[in-house]
Design an enzyme around this catalytic site. Sequence first.
Site, short mmCIF file in Angstrom:
data_model
loop_
_atom_site.label_atom_id
_atom_site.label_comp_id
_atom_site.label_asym_id
_atom_site.label_seq_id
_atom_site.Cartn_x
_atom_site.Cartn_y
_atom_site.Cartn_z
N ILE A 63 119.47 22.92 -23.06
CA ILE A 63 120.54 23.86 -22.77
C ILE A 63 121.87 23.14 -22.92
O ILE A 63 122.13 22.15 -22.23
CB ILE A 63 120.43 24.42 -21.33
CG1 ILE A 63 119.03 24.96 -21.07
CG2 ILE A 63 121.49 25.50 -21.10
CD1 ILE A 63 118.62 26.08 -21.97
N GLY A 316 120.73 34.94 -22.92
CA GLY A 316 120.99 33.60 -23.43
C GLY A 316 120.13 32.58 -22.72
O GLY A 316 119.02 32.87 -22.29
N GLU A 317 120.63 31.35 -22.61
CA GLU A 317 119.94 30.23 -21.94
C GLU A 317 118.70 29.76 -22.70
O GLU A 317 117.99 28.89 -22.24
CB GLU A 317 119.49 30.60 -20.51
CG GLU A 317 120.58 31.05 -19.58
CD GLU A 317 120.03 31.41 -18.20
OE1 GLU A 317 118.82 31.20 -17.94
OE2 GLU A 317 120.81 31.91 -17.37
N GLY A 318 118.39 30.36 -23.84
CA GLY A 318 117.12 30.07 -24.50
C GLY A 318 115.99 30.92 -23.95
O GLY A 318 114.82 30.71 -24.31
#
EC number: 2.4.2.21
Length: 351
Positions: A63, A316-318
Site C-alpha cells: 500500500i 481502493g487500498e488494493g
Amino acid sequence: MKLQWWQGPCQPLDHVARTKAESRQQQLTKPAGSLGRLEKLAIHLAALQGRERPSLDKLWIAIFAGDHGVVAEGVSAYPQAVTGQMLANFVSGGAAISVLARELDAALEVIDLGTAEPLPPLPGVRHLYVGAGTQNLAREPAMTLSQLLICLEAGRDSLLRARAVGCDLFVGGEMGIGNTTAAAALACWLLGCPASELAGPGTGLDGAGVAHKARVIDAALALHHAQIDGPLQALVHLGGFEIAALTGAYLAAAQQGIAVLVDGFICSVAALLAVRLNPGCRDWLLFAHHGAEPGHVRVLQALGAEPLLELGLRLGEGSGAALAVPLLRLACSLHGQMATFAEAAVAQRPQ
C-alpha cells in the site's frame, strides 16, 4: 541517450509452458472450454510462471500512501488528515485491506511517501518522506522530477522486496485523499478526454461536487498542457506520489517476471502509465475488477483489459484485487488438481 531503468526489457512469456498448459486443459475431465475464462487465466499464469501447473502461494500486498495538494480546491468529501490516520489503521489491522490480507495469508507492506500532516514513526510503516504531499496541481506542478524518480524507485524497491521472499503475485494498493482527482487528470491526458467524462465521486461527492471536480481538472489540464510531453511529465504535473510508486512497481514486476493483479481506477491509471512507458509490461498485468468510478471502464478499454469482477467497488487500498485473488487461486487449483480423462478412466468425447 542513456536508458532509464524502467525502459529495460521485460521478461518474456514462456510459450512452452503455455502450450503444455493448453494441452493439459484439453485432457481434464470436463468439456473443453466449460470453465470459461478460468481456463484462460490458468494458461496465462502458466506462461507467466514458466510451469505447466501455476500456483499463487505467496501474495505480496503493498500500500503506497501520499497526500495531494489539490484537496485545497474542495475536491474531496473527506479531510486530508484521513490519509495519515488510515496508515495507522492499516498496520493495526482495522482497514479493509488489513482484513483481506489476513484472510489471504498475504504479506502486507505499508509505505508512507508523504502526508500533509507530519506523522510520528508508526511500527510497521515504511516512512519515505518525499514531501508533505504533492503541490496543488490546479495551480502548479504536483511534484518535481526528483520526487517522481524517488517514487518510481520506491515502487520498484517494494517489488524487489517481494521478489526476495518468493512472491508469485503482487498487488499494489493506494491511500491518499484527493487521489481520484489526480488519477482522473492523468486519465484525461492519457486518453484525450474531457474531465466531465472521467471524473467521479471518489470518496462520496454529490453531483455538484463531481461537476466542480471536473472543472478543477479541466483547468489543470489547460494550465499544464504545454509542458507535458509524455507520461513522466504527466506524472510531474498531474500525478501523485502513490500513483508514481505504483507505476514503478508494475514496471519492475514485468522486468522481474512477477505477475501483477491491478486494483481499481487509480491503480489502472498507474498501469496505463506503465504500459505507455514500457509496452512490454502489459503481459504481466491482470485486472481485478471494474469499479464504480466512471473513468475506470475507459482506462480498462485502453489497456485491452478484461476485469475479473464487477462489484461496484470504489474503496481502493488494493481491496478489489485482494477480493479477486481466490478466483485466481481456484483457477490454478482446478487446472493443477483435476484428473485427466486417462487418470479417472473417463471416456472422452469421440473425435
